[in-house]
Design a protein around this motif. Structure first.
Motif, PDB file in Angstrom:
ATOM      1  N   ASN A   1       0.826  -1.215   0.000  1.00 15.05           N
ATOM      2  CA  ASN A   1       0.000   0.000   0.000  1.00 15.05           C
ATOM      3  C   ASN A   1       0.862   1.269   0.000  1.00 15.05           C
ATOM      4  OD1 ASN A   1       0.335  -1.359   2.702  1.00 15.05           O
ATOM      5  ND2 ASN A   1      -0.096   0.736   3.355  1.00 15.05           N
ATOM      6  N   HIS A   2       2.161   1.135   0.340  1.00 13.58           N
ATOM      7  CA  HIS A   2       3.071   2.289   0.368  1.00 13.58           C
ATOM      8  C   HIS A   2       3.802   2.476  -0.969  1.00 13.58           C
ATOM      9  CE1 HIS A   2       5.207  -1.392   1.275  1.00 13.58           C
ATOM     10  NE2 HIS A   2       6.339  -0.814   0.923  1.00 13.58           N
ATOM     11  N   CYS A   3       3.470   1.649  -1.966  1.00  7.36           N
ATOM     12  CA  CYS A   3       4.329   1.571  -3.157  1.00  7.36           C
ATOM     13  C   CYS A   3       3.886   2.411  -4.352  1.00  7.36           C
ATOM     14  CB  CYS A   3       4.480   0.123  -3.601  1.00  7.36           C
ATOM     15  SG  CYS A   3       5.521  -0.819  -2.470  1.00  7.36           S
ATOM     16  N   ALA A   4       2.949   3.319  -4.179  1.00  4.52           N
ATOM     17  CA  ALA A   4       2.515   4.186  -5.292  1.00  4.52           C
ATOM     18  C   ALA A   4       2.221   3.363  -6.538  1.00  4.52           C
ATOM     19  CB  ALA A   4       3.580   5.252  -5.569  1.00  4.52           C
ATOM     20  N   VAL A   5       1.376   2.350  -6.362  1.00  2.00           N
ATOM     21  CA  VAL A   5       1.127   1.373  -7.430  1.00  2.00           C
ATOM     22  C   VAL A   5       0.664   2.055  -8.726  1.00  2.00           C
ATOM     23  CG1 VAL A   5      -0.275  -0.627  -8.082  1.00  2.00           C
ATOM     24  CG2 VAL A   5       0.654  -0.463  -5.776  1.00  2.00           C
ATOM     25  N   ASP A   6      -0.226   3.037  -8.607  1.00  2.00           N
ATOM     26  CA  ASP A   6      -0.735   3.685  -9.828  1.00  2.00           C
ATOM     27  C   ASP A   6       0.380   4.409 -10.586  1.00  2.00           C
ATOM     28  OD1 ASP A   6      -3.209   2.703  -9.357  1.00  2.00           O
ATOM     29  OD2 ASP A   6      -3.965   4.529  -8.395  1.00  2.00           O
ATOM     30  N   GLU A   7       1.259   5.067  -9.824  1.00  2.00           N
ATOM     31  CA  GLU A   7       2.407   5.748 -10.453  1.00  2.00           C
ATOM     32  C   GLU A   7       3.303   4.745 -11.163  1.00  2.00           C
ATOM     33  OE1 GLU A   7       3.774   8.743 -10.989  1.00  2.00           O
ATOM     34  OE2 GLU A   7       2.036   9.744 -10.127  1.00  2.00           O
ATOM     35  N   LEU A   8       3.576   3.623 -10.487  1.00  2.00           N
ATOM     36  CA  LEU A   8       4.456   2.617 -11.102  1.00  2.00           C
ATOM     37  C   LEU A   8       3.816   2.072 -12.375  1.00  2.00           C
ATOM     38  CD1 LEU A   8       5.746   0.598  -8.001  1.00  2.00           C
ATOM     39  CD2 LEU A   8       6.887   2.430  -9.229  1.00  2.00           C
TER      40      LEU A   8
ATOM     41  N   LEU B   1     -14.219 -19.317  11.617  1.00  2.00           N
ATOM     42  CA  LEU B   1     -14.975 -18.655  10.552  1.00  2.00           C
ATOM     43  C   LEU B   1     -13.984 -17.832   9.742  1.00  2.00           C
ATOM     44  CD1 LEU B   1     -17.898 -17.201  12.720  1.00  2.00           C
ATOM     45  CD2 LEU B   1     -17.787 -19.442  11.588  1.00  2.00           C
ATOM     46  N   TYR B   2     -14.325 -17.547   8.508  1.00  2.00           N
ATOM     47  CA  TYR B   2     -13.508 -16.582   7.766  1.00  2.00           C
ATOM     48  C   TYR B   2     -14.390 -15.807   6.813  1.00  2.00           C
ATOM     49  CZ  TYR B   2     -13.405 -19.582   3.571  1.00  2.00           C
ATOM     50  OH  TYR B   2     -13.742 -20.328   2.471  1.00  2.00           O
ATOM     51  N   THR B   3     -13.899 -14.630   6.431  1.00  2.00           N
ATOM     52  CA  THR B   3     -14.610 -13.841   5.446  1.00  2.00           C
ATOM     53  C   THR B   3     -13.607 -13.247   4.466  1.00  2.00           C
ATOM     54  OG1 THR B   3     -16.387 -12.238   5.153  1.00  2.00           O
ATOM     55  CG2 THR B   3     -14.635 -11.610   6.681  1.00  2.00           C
ATOM     56  N   GLY B   4     -14.119 -12.810   3.341  1.00  2.00           N
ATOM     57  CA  GLY B   4     -13.266 -12.267   2.285  1.00  2.00           C
ATOM     58  C   GLY B   4     -14.121 -12.130   1.048  1.00  2.00           C
ATOM     59  N   HIS B   5     -13.453 -12.024  -0.111  1.00  2.00           N
ATOM     60  CA  HIS B   5     -14.231 -11.832  -1.338  1.00  2.00           C
ATOM     61  C   HIS B   5     -15.031 -13.054  -1.742  1.00  2.00           C
ATOM     62  CE1 HIS B   5     -11.589  -8.241  -2.457  1.00  2.00           C
ATOM     63  NE2 HIS B   5     -12.776  -7.833  -2.108  1.00  2.00           N
TER      64      HIS B   5
ATOM     65  N   ALA C   1      -6.000  -8.847   6.545  1.00  2.00           N
ATOM     66  CA  ALA C   1      -6.326  -8.398   5.187  1.00  2.00           C
ATOM     67  C   ALA C   1      -5.377  -7.274   4.790  1.00  2.00           C
ATOM     68  CB  ALA C   1      -7.767  -7.888   5.153  1.00  2.00           C
ATOM     69  N   PRO C   2      -5.157  -7.117   3.479  1.00  2.00           N
ATOM     70  CA  PRO C   2      -4.346  -5.978   3.040  1.00  2.00           C
ATOM     71  C   PRO C   2      -5.121  -4.676   3.181  1.00  2.00           C
ATOM     72  CG  PRO C   2      -5.173  -7.179   1.134  1.00  2.00           C
ATOM     73  CD  PRO C   2      -5.629  -7.934   2.354  1.00  2.00           C
ATOM     74  N   LEU C   3      -4.400  -3.564   3.193  1.00  2.00           N
ATOM     75  CA  LEU C   3      -5.054  -2.248   3.219  1.00  2.00           C
ATOM     76  C   LEU C   3      -5.361  -1.821   1.789  1.00  2.00           C
ATOM     77  CD1 LEU C   3      -5.940   0.261   4.823  1.00  2.00           C
ATOM     78  CD2 LEU C   3      -3.645   1.170   4.449  1.00  2.00           C
ATOM     79  N   THR C   4      -6.644  -1.647   1.497  1.00  2.00           N
ATOM     80  CA  THR C   4      -7.072  -1.164   0.184  1.00  2.00           C
ATOM     81  C   THR C   4      -8.165  -0.125   0.436  1.00  2.00           C
ATOM     82  OG1 THR C   4      -8.861  -2.776   0.009  1.00  2.00           O
ATOM     83  CG2 THR C   4      -6.719  -3.453  -0.853  1.00  2.00           C
ATOM     84  N   ASP C   5      -8.665   0.490  -0.640  1.00  2.00           N
ATOM     85  CA  ASP C   5      -9.763   1.443  -0.450  1.00  2.00           C
ATOM     86  C   ASP C   5     -10.970   0.751   0.180  1.00  2.00           C
ATOM     87  OD1 ASP C   5      -8.230   3.438  -1.423  1.00  2.00           O
ATOM     88  OD2 ASP C   5      -9.062   3.368  -3.459  1.00  2.00           O
TER      89      ASP C   5
ATOM     90  N   VAL D   1      -3.077  -7.752  12.518  1.00  2.00           N
ATOM     91  CA  VAL D   1      -1.715  -7.947  12.007  1.00  2.00           C
ATOM     92  C   VAL D   1      -1.617  -7.476  10.554  1.00  2.00           C
ATOM     93  CG1 VAL D   1      -0.980  -9.818  13.549  1.00  2.00           C
ATOM     94  CG2 VAL D   1      -2.226 -10.377  11.445  1.00  2.00           C
ATOM     95  N   GLY D   2      -2.641  -6.715  10.108  1.00  2.00           N
ATOM     96  CA  GLY D   2      -2.651  -6.232   8.718  1.00  2.00           C
ATOM     97  C   GLY D   2      -1.991  -4.871   8.631  1.00  2.00           C
TER      98      GLY D   2
END
Ligand SMILES: O=CC(=O)O
Length: 329
Positions: free
Chosen positions: A89-96, A183-187, A217-221, A244-245
């Protein structure tokens, strides 16, 4: 591959074995500074701006943001960024992406170590280690039949938010604690869930039913502040929240209110927002929160494995081969 290609390593504490993977093939330039601590980060920023022009690869050794300024200084020579972390999430993915620069991360190799920290946080919060350790320091031991009693993991319901490598490693490690159900959740439902005996449910159901909730989970919008006043209100009064995310998965003001008013039982956090958490932060006034300084992957073996994977990703990228663990190809 050629020694004409320069690889910049962003921190002076990158393991020797990983430097060797790079220096066997390329010219390696290593920052004189580390990225830990605000003052080191500040001087390192200047150092990296000075060193990056002409480099073909950047090995990134922290979760401080990769800035547009740094990418501008790198110019067209930069072909790949290899972050030595699972999170990007710190990697400026859109810029790259816009610049056609490839990006790799280091998932999976750190899952066992992070899962061990998740288990530590669960136990730390469940057995009230913050206040119990404070008793030892004060020399006042107050354990009786009603004071400072913790909660059992035995028979509990553990809910995992994000059954990726870390989530799965947590389930495997907790199996020996005689947990009642997972239990788990996700997409989506995952075959690995079935193999682990974990049931796929909605986020709401997980929050309503779990005694222990682990954010892996990862940090996303989409996940930013997924734990907030509304979702905290769905949790059981004996719930323990473990993160721990990334710190920004949680609205910390809302978490403070829930802990302060005993709306949930406790929290265990390896990640906060910001990091470091200021010493006078209100969360640190609470007994029912157990906080660690983002040490999930911080073991000798795991940090070395992460660094070597980052190094091997650079080798692959600069030889025109597919990345081992791609984020952007
Ligand atoms: O937090 C640590 C990582 O993302 O590797």
């Amino acid at each position: 591959m050629s020694k004409d290609l320069k690889v910049l390593v962003s921190s002076n504490d990158f393991p020797e074995s990983a430097i060797k993977i790079l220096s066997d093939k390329f010219t390696v330039v290593v920052s004189r500074y580390s990225n830990y601590g605000e003052s080191a980060r500040t001087v390192n920023r200047e150092e990296l701006l000075r060193l990056i022009p002409g480099c073909a690869a950047l090995v990134w050794c922290s979760d401080s943001p990769i800035t547009k300024e740094l990418l501008d200084a790198a110019g067209d020579s930069l072909k790949v960024v290899a972050t030595s972390s699972a999170g990007y999430n710190h990697c400026a993915v859109d810029e790259l992406r816009a610049r056609g620069i490839r990006l790799s991360n280091t998932p999976d190799v750190l899952a066992p170590a992070v899962a061990e920290v998740a288990v530590s946080l669960i136990l730390g919060a469940a057995r009230r280690l913050t206040e119990n350790l404070a008793q030892v320091r004060k020399g006042v031991w107050e354990i009786g039949f009603s004071k400072c009693l913790g909660q059992d993991l035995r028979g509990s319901t553990v809910g995992i938010v994000g059954l990726g490598g870390i989530g799965r490693a947590v389930v495997k490690r907790l199996a020996g604690f005689e947990v009642g159900r997972f239990l788990y959740t996700g997409h989506r439902e995952k075959p690995e869930g079935k193999a682990l005996g974990a049931q796929f449910v909605s986020l709401q159901e997980l929050l309503r039913s779990s005694d222990v909730i682990v954010l892996a989970a990862p940090l996303t919008d989409e996940t930013r502040r997924m734990i907030n006043a509304e979702t905290l209100a769905m949790m059981k009064s004996n719930a323990i929240l473990v993160n721990v995310g990334r710190g920004d998965l949680v609205d910390q003001d809302a978490l403070y209110d829930a802990l302060k008013n005993n709306k949930i039982y406790g929290a265990g956090l390896d990640v906060t927002s910001p990091e470091p958490l200021p010493r006078d932060h209100k969360l640190l006034t609470l007994d029912n929160v157990f906080i660690l300084p983002h040490i999930g992957s911080a073991t000798v073996r795991t940090r070395r494995d992460m660094a070597e994977l980052a190094g091997n990703n650079v080798v692959r990228a600069l030889s025109g081969e597919p990345l081992l663990t791609p984020v952007l190809e």
